[in-house]
Design a protein around this motif. Sequence first.
Motif, PDB file in Angstrom:
ATOM      1  N   ASP A   1     128.009 105.094 100.612  1.00  0.00           N
ATOM      2  CA  ASP A   1     127.414 106.530 101.171  1.00  0.00           C
ATOM      3  C   ASP A   1     127.477 106.738 102.719  1.00  0.00           C
ATOM      4  O   ASP A   1     127.073 107.611 103.053  1.00  0.00           O
ATOM      5  N   THR A   2     127.047 105.568 103.292  1.00  0.00           N
ATOM      6  CA  THR A   2     127.331 105.377 104.369  1.00  0.00           C
ATOM      7  C   THR A   2     128.501 105.057 105.674  1.00  0.00           C
ATOM      8  O   THR A   2     128.113 104.771 107.473  1.00  0.00           O
ATOM      9  N   TRP A   3     130.030 104.608 105.211  1.00  0.00           N
ATOM     10  CA  TRP A   3     130.610 104.017 105.791  1.00  0.00           C
ATOM     11  C   TRP A   3     130.402 103.134 106.696  1.00  0.00           C
ATOM     12  O   TRP A   3     130.909 102.356 107.554  1.00  0.00           O
ATOM     13  N   PHE A   4     129.881 101.942 105.586  1.00  0.00           N
ATOM     14  CA  PHE A   4     129.349 100.448 106.531  1.00  0.00           C
ATOM     15  C   PHE A   4     129.971 100.215 106.325  1.00  0.00           C
ATOM     16  O   PHE A   4     131.038  99.671 105.399  1.00  0.00           O
ATOM     17  N   ASP A   5     130.109  99.464 107.361  1.00  0.00           N
ATOM     18  CA  ASP A   5     130.454  98.378 107.952  1.00  0.00           C
ATOM     19  C   ASP A   5     130.024  96.525 108.055  1.00  0.00           C
ATOM     20  O   ASP A   5     129.448  96.549 108.446  1.00  0.00           O
ATOM     21  N   GLY A   6     130.831  95.463 106.625  1.00  0.00           N
ATOM     22  CA  GLY A   6     129.889  94.477 107.474  1.00  0.00           C
ATOM     23  C   GLY A   6     129.476  94.017 105.598  1.00  0.00           C
ATOM     24  O   GLY A   6     130.684  94.091 104.540  1.00  0.00           O
ATOM     25  N   VAL A   7     128.788  92.870 105.578  1.00  0.00           N
ATOM     26  CA  VAL A   7     128.094  92.547 104.039  1.00  0.00           C
ATOM     27  C   VAL A   7     127.526  93.064 103.361  1.00  0.00           C
ATOM     28  O   VAL A   7     126.225  93.308 104.026  1.00  0.00           O
ATOM     29  N   SER A   8     127.081  93.243 102.566  1.00  0.00           N
ATOM     30  CA  SER A   8     125.984  93.684 101.991  1.00  0.00           C
ATOM     31  C   SER A   8     126.202  94.060  99.916  1.00  0.00           C
ATOM     32  O   SER A   8     127.623  94.311  99.542  1.00  0.00           O
ATOM     33  N   ALA A   9     125.654  93.391  99.824  1.00  0.00           N
ATOM     34  CA  ALA A   9     125.342  92.976  97.777  1.00  0.00           C
ATOM     35  C   ALA A   9     126.937  91.960  97.592  1.00  0.00           C
ATOM     36  O   ALA A   9     127.455  92.235  96.295  1.00  0.00           O
ATOM     37  N   GLY A  10     127.130  90.941  98.400  1.00  0.00           N
ATOM     38  CA  GLY A  10     127.942  90.451  98.169  1.00  0.00           C
ATOM     39  C   GLY A  10     129.202  90.388  98.200  1.00  0.00           C
ATOM     40  O   GLY A  10     130.101  90.276  97.718  1.00  0.00           O
TER      41      GLY A  10
END
Length: 89
Positions: free
Chosen positions: A64-73
């Motif tokens: 939902d946030t156009w995230f870049d990186g590692v989250s939740a595996g």
Amino acid sequence: MSEPSAVHTTDAGEASGWRRSAACSGLSPAVVFARRAADAAPALRACARCPVQRQCEETVAPADTWFDGVSAGRLWRNGQPVALDGTHR
């Protein structure tokens, strides 16, 4: 230069509680917010043993946030999971 926080919440106490328990809490932001699998490998390994993956994904909301990186595996780029080893995780 400071990296942006991956947590977007109004309850800072709740967010910091699960963040302290996160397996990645001692890693460099450059590793956690890496866009390439090779650079993110330490964070991905930490996720494999992390007790708060669910809280991480719910709070970061990478899709939902156009995230870049590692989250939740998973490694995310522009809010989409990145294929690792030929498959989406």
